[in-house]
Design an enzyme around this catalytic site. Structure first.
Site, mmCIF file in Angstrom:
data_model
loop_
_atom_site.group_PDB
_atom_site.id
_atom_site.type_symbol
_atom_site.label_atom_id
_atom_site.label_comp_id
_atom_site.label_asym_id
_atom_site.label_seq_id
_atom_site.Cartn_x
_atom_site.Cartn_y
_atom_site.Cartn_z
ATOM 1 N N HIS A 37 0.839 -1.213 0.000
ATOM 2 C CA HIS A 37 0.000 0.000 0.000
ATOM 3 C C HIS A 37 0.870 1.257 0.000
ATOM 4 O O HIS A 37 0.558 2.235 -0.671
ATOM 5 C CB HIS A 37 -0.887 0.036 1.253
ATOM 6 C CG HIS A 37 -1.951 -1.018 1.286
ATOM 7 N ND1 HIS A 37 -1.962 -2.033 2.217
ATOM 8 C CD2 HIS A 37 -3.053 -1.199 0.521
ATOM 9 C CE1 HIS A 37 -3.021 -2.792 2.020
ATOM 10 N NE2 HIS A 37 -3.697 -2.324 1.003
ATOM 11 N N GLY A 65 -3.214 -1.591 -7.019
ATOM 12 C CA GLY A 65 -2.172 -2.598 -7.181
ATOM 13 C C GLY A 65 -2.573 -3.595 -8.268
ATOM 14 O O GLY A 65 -3.738 -3.967 -8.381
ATOM 15 N N GLU A 66 -1.572 -4.028 -9.036
ATOM 16 C CA GLU A 66 -1.849 -5.070 -10.039
ATOM 17 C C GLU A 66 -2.068 -6.430 -9.377
ATOM 18 O O GLU A 66 -2.481 -7.371 -10.033
ATOM 19 C CB GLU A 66 -0.664 -5.164 -11.018
ATOM 20 C CG GLU A 66 -0.588 -3.993 -11.971
ATOM 21 C CD GLU A 66 0.515 -4.155 -13.001
ATOM 22 O OE1 GLU A 66 1.318 -5.115 -12.886
ATOM 23 O OE2 GLU A 66 0.579 -3.312 -13.908
ATOM 24 N N ASP A 97 -4.378 -7.412 -7.508
ATOM 25 C CA ASP A 97 -5.763 -7.800 -7.794
ATOM 26 C C ASP A 97 -6.059 -7.421 -9.246
ATOM 27 O O ASP A 97 -6.727 -6.426 -9.526
ATOM 28 C CB ASP A 97 -6.714 -7.113 -6.813
ATOM 29 C CG ASP A 97 -6.488 -7.611 -5.391
ATOM 30 O OD1 ASP A 97 -6.552 -8.833 -5.178
ATOM 31 O OD2 ASP A 97 -6.207 -6.787 -4.511
ATOM 32 N N PHE A 134 2.534 -9.267 -1.418
ATOM 33 C CA PHE A 134 1.975 -8.653 -0.204
ATOM 34 C C PHE A 134 0.457 -8.657 -0.281
ATOM 35 O O PHE A 134 -0.131 -8.354 -1.322
ATOM 36 C CB PHE A 134 2.456 -7.200 -0.070
ATOM 37 C CG PHE A 134 3.760 -7.064 0.655
ATOM 38 C CD1 PHE A 134 3.798 -7.133 2.038
ATOM 39 C CD2 PHE A 134 4.942 -6.866 -0.040
ATOM 40 C CE1 PHE A 134 5.002 -7.006 2.721
ATOM 41 C CE2 PHE A 134 6.147 -6.747 0.628
ATOM 42 C CZ PHE A 134 6.175 -6.815 2.015
ATOM 43 N N SER A 164 -3.076 -8.093 2.681
ATOM 44 C CA SER A 164 -3.501 -7.979 4.085
ATOM 45 C C SER A 164 -3.879 -9.352 4.639
ATOM 46 O O SER A 164 -3.773 -9.601 5.832
ATOM 47 C CB SER A 164 -4.692 -7.032 4.195
ATOM 48 O OG SER A 164 -4.371 -5.805 3.593
#
Ligand code: PAF
Length: 282
Positions: A37, A147-148, A150, A184, A186
């Site tokens: 993030h 972010g790529e 997702d 990475f 969460s």
């Protein structure tokens, strides 16, 4: 750094940040912030003079059997990280602010939202598209950074923005990985130590399948072999699929070019997602 929880204050604050033609970039998040993030925040800064981050665990994108309550939350830690990252504004609406009683409008997307995560999590992308549309409207951001990691979500958001003529640019940022190759997320925090040690095998198998296909292996059998190896290692793979990057339609057999390899596999009760570019030789 301004931390804002109500809509009128947000409007005033974003008007201030955008005064004099300054551009505003938004990083939409659900909190539990990690290095990935923070790299999105740094990327946002490269696109605009002011940076806003939204933190909202969006109930609309969780299915009835998905545990919204168990989604990791760390408000104090998130705010501290964002202060250090040079964020100007944090938008933290409550559920009642985002979806007041009587709210009855959703954004339904076809095309790239069909299949893969859309099949595994019906209504997920309706929730993502609806909340992102609201966040774009609320902040008036010029750019939003995703972010790529997702990949399907990124294509769904691009589709919505294009179909609804929204005046916002969507920037995709390459997946940030741990040193051992795990993307990475969460959700990684919910892996047991044993699962965490095994998790990078997913990215490793993807890289090996991509190398085999780049060397001329036929995609179908190469991906089947990778699925079998993942099962043997202890994963429950859902899909490993070669797709056209923007539409997510199946990559046509025997076609050279730049495809995307999408993967989802469960380790225990954690669903790991990953994706990588895959160049197919002529
Ligand atoms: O990727 C996420 O964290 C969420 O899906 C998003 C884009 C913030 C929408 O709730």
């Amino acid at each position: 750094m301004q931390v804002i929880r109500d809509l009128a204050a947000l409007r005033a604050a974003t008007a201030g940040l955008r005064a004099g033609g300054r551009r505003l970039a938004l990083v939409p998040t659900m909190g539990a912030l990690h290095r990935g993030h923070l790299e999105l925040v740094a990327e946002a800064r490269r696109h605009a003079e002011a940076v806003a981050v939204s933190i909202f665990v969006n109930p609309l994108q969780f299915g009835p059997n998905e545990d919204l309550a168990r989604y990791p939350r760390d408000e104090a830690g998130d705010l501290e990280k964002l202060r250090g990252a040079g964020c100007d504004l944090v938008w933290m609406p409550g559920v009642e602010t985002m979806y007041p009683p009587g709210a009855a409008t959703v954004i339904e997307v076809g095309g790239p939202s069909e299949g893969f995560e859309g099949a595994a999590r019906p209504s997920h992308f309706r929730g993502v598209a609806t909340v992102c549309t609201k966040l774009f409207q609320q902040t008036g951001a010029d750019t939003a950074v995703f972010g790529e990691k997702d990949w399907q979500q990124l294509q769904v958001v691009r589709r919505v923005v294009s179909d609804l003529d929204m005046p916002i640019g969507i920037v995709g940022y390459p997946t940030v990985r741990e040193e051992d190759g795990l993307a990475f997320s969460s959700r990684n925090a919910r892996l047991s130590p044993g699962e965490r040690a095994l998790a990078p095998v997913l990215a490793r198998e993807m890289r090996e399948a991509i190398a085999a296909m780049a060397g001329g292996a036929v995609p179908g059998p190469a991906l089947e072999a990778a699925i079998l190896r993942l099962r043997a290692a202890g994963f429950a793979p859902d899909y490993l699929a070669l797709v056209e990057p923007g539409t997510l339609r199946p990559w046509p057999e025997d076609t050279p070019g730049q495809a995307r390899l999408l993967a989802a596999a469960r380790l225990g009760d954690v669903r790991l997602l990953d994706n990588m570019p895959a160049g197919l030789p002529g």
